[in-house]
Design a protein around this motif. Structure first.
Motif, PDB file in Angstrom:
ATOM      1  N   GLN A  51       9.177  28.014  46.659  1.00  0.00           N
ATOM      2  CA  GLN A  51       9.334  28.520  47.406  1.00  0.00           C
ATOM      3  C   GLN A  51      10.602  28.167  48.428  1.00  0.00           C
ATOM      4  N   ALA A  52      11.083  27.004  47.769  1.00  0.00           N
ATOM      5  CA  ALA A  52      12.769  26.966  48.569  1.00  0.00           C
ATOM      6  C   ALA A  52      13.346  26.014  47.496  1.00  0.00           C
ATOM      7  N   PRO A  53      13.359  26.479  46.600  1.00  0.00           N
ATOM      8  CA  PRO A  53      13.887  25.198  45.371  1.00  0.00           C
ATOM      9  C   PRO A  53      15.091  24.375  46.170  1.00  0.00           C
ATOM     10  N   GLU A  54      16.362  25.730  46.832  1.00  0.00           N
ATOM     11  CA  GLU A  54      17.055  25.456  47.300  1.00  0.00           C
ATOM     12  C   GLU A  54      17.419  24.127  48.587  1.00  0.00           C
ATOM     13  N   LEU A  55      16.523  24.245  48.698  1.00  0.00           N
ATOM     14  CA  LEU A  55      15.753  22.839  50.012  1.00  0.00           C
ATOM     15  C   LEU A  55      15.043  22.278  49.439  1.00  0.00           C
ATOM     16  N   PHE A  56      15.281  21.820  47.927  1.00  0.00           N
ATOM     17  CA  PHE A  56      14.721  20.518  47.760  1.00  0.00           C
ATOM     18  C   PHE A  56      16.012  19.826  47.044  1.00  0.00           C
ATOM     19  N   LEU A  57      16.515  18.560  47.558  1.00  0.00           N
ATOM     20  CA  LEU A  57      17.226  17.657  46.689  1.00  0.00           C
ATOM     21  C   LEU A  57      17.793  16.618  46.652  1.00  0.00           C
ATOM     22  N   GLY A  58      18.323  16.506  45.621  1.00  0.00           N
ATOM     23  CA  GLY A  58      17.638  15.175  45.275  1.00  0.00           C
ATOM     24  C   GLY A  58      18.944  13.615  44.979  1.00  0.00           C
ATOM     25  N   ALA A  59      18.293  12.876  44.862  1.00  0.00           N
ATOM     26  CA  ALA A  59      19.390  11.764  44.476  1.00  0.00           C
ATOM     27  C   ALA A  59      19.389  11.226  43.427  1.00  0.00           C
ATOM     28  N   PHE A  60      20.760  11.061  43.061  1.00  0.00           N
ATOM     29  CA  PHE A  60      20.219  10.775  41.143  1.00  0.00           C
ATOM     30  C   PHE A  60      21.291   9.521  40.767  1.00  0.00           C
ATOM     31  N   ILE A  61      20.504   9.109  39.523  1.00  0.00           N
ATOM     32  CA  ILE A  61      21.556   7.819  39.190  1.00  0.00           C
ATOM     33  C   ILE A  61      21.648   8.320  37.489  1.00  0.00           C
ATOM     34  N   PRO A  62      22.592   7.450  36.765  1.00  0.00           N
ATOM     35  CA  PRO A  62      22.633   8.279  35.194  1.00  0.00           C
ATOM     36  C   PRO A  62      22.153   7.505  34.651  1.00  0.00           C
ATOM     37  N   ALA A  63      20.815   8.280  33.538  1.00  0.00           N
ATOM     38  CA  ALA A  63      19.965   7.420  32.884  1.00  0.00           C
ATOM     39  C   ALA A  63      20.043   6.585  31.991  1.00  0.00           C
ATOM     40  N   PRO A  64      19.304   5.126  31.218  1.00  0.00           N
ATOM     41  CA  PRO A  64      20.225   4.755  30.873  1.00  0.00           C
ATOM     42  C   PRO A  64      20.486   5.464  29.047  1.00  0.00           C
ATOM     43  N   GLY A  65      21.312   5.265  28.796  1.00  0.00           N
ATOM     44  CA  GLY A  65      21.510   6.055  27.105  1.00  0.00           C
ATOM     45  C   GLY A  65      21.275   7.249  27.306  1.00  0.00           C
ATOM     46  N   GLY A  66      21.375   8.197  28.149  1.00  0.00           N
ATOM     47  CA  GLY A  66      21.581   8.868  28.418  1.00  0.00           C
ATOM     48  C   GLY A  66      20.165  10.011  28.370  1.00  0.00           C
ATOM     49  N   GLN A  67      19.359   9.425  28.695  1.00  0.00           N
ATOM     50  CA  GLN A  67      17.798   9.506  28.169  1.00  0.00           C
ATOM     51  C   GLN A  67      17.075  10.730  29.058  1.00  0.00           C
ATOM     52  N   GLY A  68      16.646  11.890  28.413  1.00  0.00           N
ATOM     53  CA  GLY A  68      15.948  12.745  28.932  1.00  0.00           C
ATOM     54  C   GLY A  68      17.203  13.447  29.627  1.00  0.00           C
ATOM     55  N   ASN A  69      17.012  14.320  30.669  1.00  0.00           N
ATOM     56  CA  ASN A  69      18.485  15.200  30.893  1.00  0.00           C
ATOM     57  C   ASN A  69      19.674  14.454  31.435  1.00  0.00           C
ATOM     58  N   GLY A  70      19.381  12.831  30.535  1.00  0.00           N
ATOM     59  CA  GLY A  70      20.487  12.652  31.765  1.00  0.00           C
ATOM     60  C   GLY A  70      20.535  11.792  33.248  1.00  0.00           C
ATOM     61  N   ARG A  71      19.843  12.259  33.439  1.00  0.00           N
ATOM     62  CA  ARG A  71      19.574  11.518  34.985  1.00  0.00           C
ATOM     63  C   ARG A  71      18.181  10.461  35.605  1.00  0.00           C
ATOM     64  N   THR A  72      18.073   9.807  36.771  1.00  0.00           N
ATOM     65  CA  THR A  72      16.701   9.435  36.668  1.00  0.00           C
ATOM     66  C   THR A  72      16.862   9.848  38.902  1.00  0.00           C
TER      67      THR A  72
END
Length: 390
Positions: A42-63
């Motif tokens: 419903q409101a994707p622009e209001l779902f904000l995340g804090a991320f760190i780089p994923a070890p070794g670029g795993q997955g989409n590159g962030r955790t």
């Protein structure tokens, strides 16, 4: 923590967000994955995340290590209704949850995340991307007021929202200077940071912070703007007509008026639900189960509420076990539902000896509406805790 960066939480990261939620809140109060999916859709622009780089670029590159999620309301204060429905183009941002993974608490992550969220809203209101935005609202327990004050929120007062035994307090952050011809609106509630995450119901703000945080700058000075055209699309009013839920107590003959055949003519020899079953919360009315799917059964009651817990009038009271009450039995799996949410398994055990999971409206998180046993194939809705679409 200079490696932290901020971005919108994507649909494939919602399971990670729900896992942080589950580790941070009491097992019967954590928001469900279904609720997260609804809010993000419903409101994707209001779902904000804090991320760190994923070890070794795993997955989409962030955790994902923390998040803030919210929806919009035209109301200037928080109520159960304003927190349960997203109204595109509205002026109030209603924060539902602020949560940081335990491994990253007490490092200013939560405070910087809230500041980043507010800064993005201020930019959107100021540069014309979202000119309708006026304020950010939340509710919190008394001990977390100081945490949100550091992010610029002001205390409005005690909230009318009731969830659990403890009171909630509204806090508000205005996104622009109040005009001379407008009276200021009540703010949302906030909670001062504590080592453990505070409870927020589906319709209330949950907050989890770090005690003793100082007012540092945000971990990122380069908050990205919202995707072009996103706010315009969300401003289009929903054409959905929400069905009105009629409570069981309003029927003259109670359960006899809501079953298809009191003599029983389905495959189990039991009467079925004559009407669609709805979320009973006024203003929600989400369809939980279609007519003819559930069987009416009278069996022993199950304790769904904590001792001393205050429940709204539209959730009927249940007798103490082993007294019997009326249930709607749904089987063989959760796919029979149109909309349902589940709590994590709680320590209490069901009649079959397995841990209980509580059922709730997946759209507004109202509950408990019923129960099931972990890994079981039977789902039980209390007949006086659902509405009926007559």
């Amino acid at each position: 923590m200079s490696e932290i960066f901020y971005d919108l939480v994507s649909p494939d990261e919602l399971e990670a967000a729900a896992a942080i939620e589950a580790r941070s809140y009491p097992e019967d109060e954590a928001g469900s994955l279904e609720t997260f999916r609804y809010r993000q859709a419903q409101a994707p622009e209001l779902f904000l995340g804090a991320f760190i780089p994923a070890p070794g670029g795993q997955g989409n590159g962030r955790t994902l290590i923390g998040y803030v999620c919210a929806t919009l309301s035209p109301d200037s204060t928080l109520t159960h209704d304003s927190m349960s429905t997203h109204v595109p183009g509205s002026g109030s941002i209603c924060i539902h949850s602020v949560c940081v993974d335990a491994a990253h608490r007490r490092r200013h992550v939560g405070l910087d995340l809230v500041r980043e969220f507010v800064a993005r809203a201020e930019r959107a209101a100021r540069d014309g991307t979202a000119p309708h935005l006026e304020r950010v609202l939340l509710i919190a327990h008394e001990e977390l007021q100081g945490f949100y004050a550091k992010a610029g929120f002001e205390l409005v007062g005690r909230s009318a929202v009731v969830h659990g035994a403890r009171p909630w307090y509204e806090m508000r952050k205005e996104l622009r200077e109040p005009s001379a011809d407008k009276s200021s609106a009540p703010a949302a509630k906030s909670e001062a940071p504590s080592a453990a995450a505070e409870v927020a119901h589906p319709q209330t703000t949950r907050a989890q912070g770090e005690q003793g945080q100082s007012s540092g700058t945000s971990g990122s000075d380069q908050g990205q703007g919202l995707p072009p055209g996103l706010w315009e699309a969300l401003q289009q009013s929903s054409t959905r007509t929400r069905p009105a839920a009629r409570l069981l107590s309003s029927f003259p003959n109670a359960v006899q008026d809501v079953v298809s055949d009191i003599g029983g003519d389905n495959t189990d020899g039991l009467p079925t639900n004559k009407y669609d079953l709805l979320c009973p919360r006024p203003g929600c009315g989400s369809i939980i189960l279609k007519a003819g799917v559930a069987s009416w059964v009278e069996r022993a009651s199950v304790q769904l509420d904590s001792p001393g817990q205050t429940i709204p009038d539209y959730l009927g009271a249940l007798p103490a076990p082993p007294a019997t009450t009326q249930w709607w039995l749904v089987k063989p799996n959760a796919m029979a539902f149109e909309n349902i949410g589940f709590s994590r398994a709680v320590q209490a055990t069901g009649p079959g000896g397995r841990k209980l999971k509580f059922l709730a409206c997946a759209e507004c998180d109202l509950g408990p509406l019923g129960w099931c046993e972990e890994g079981g194939s039977e789902f039980w809705l209390a007949s006086n805790r659902v509405g009926y679409r007559v």
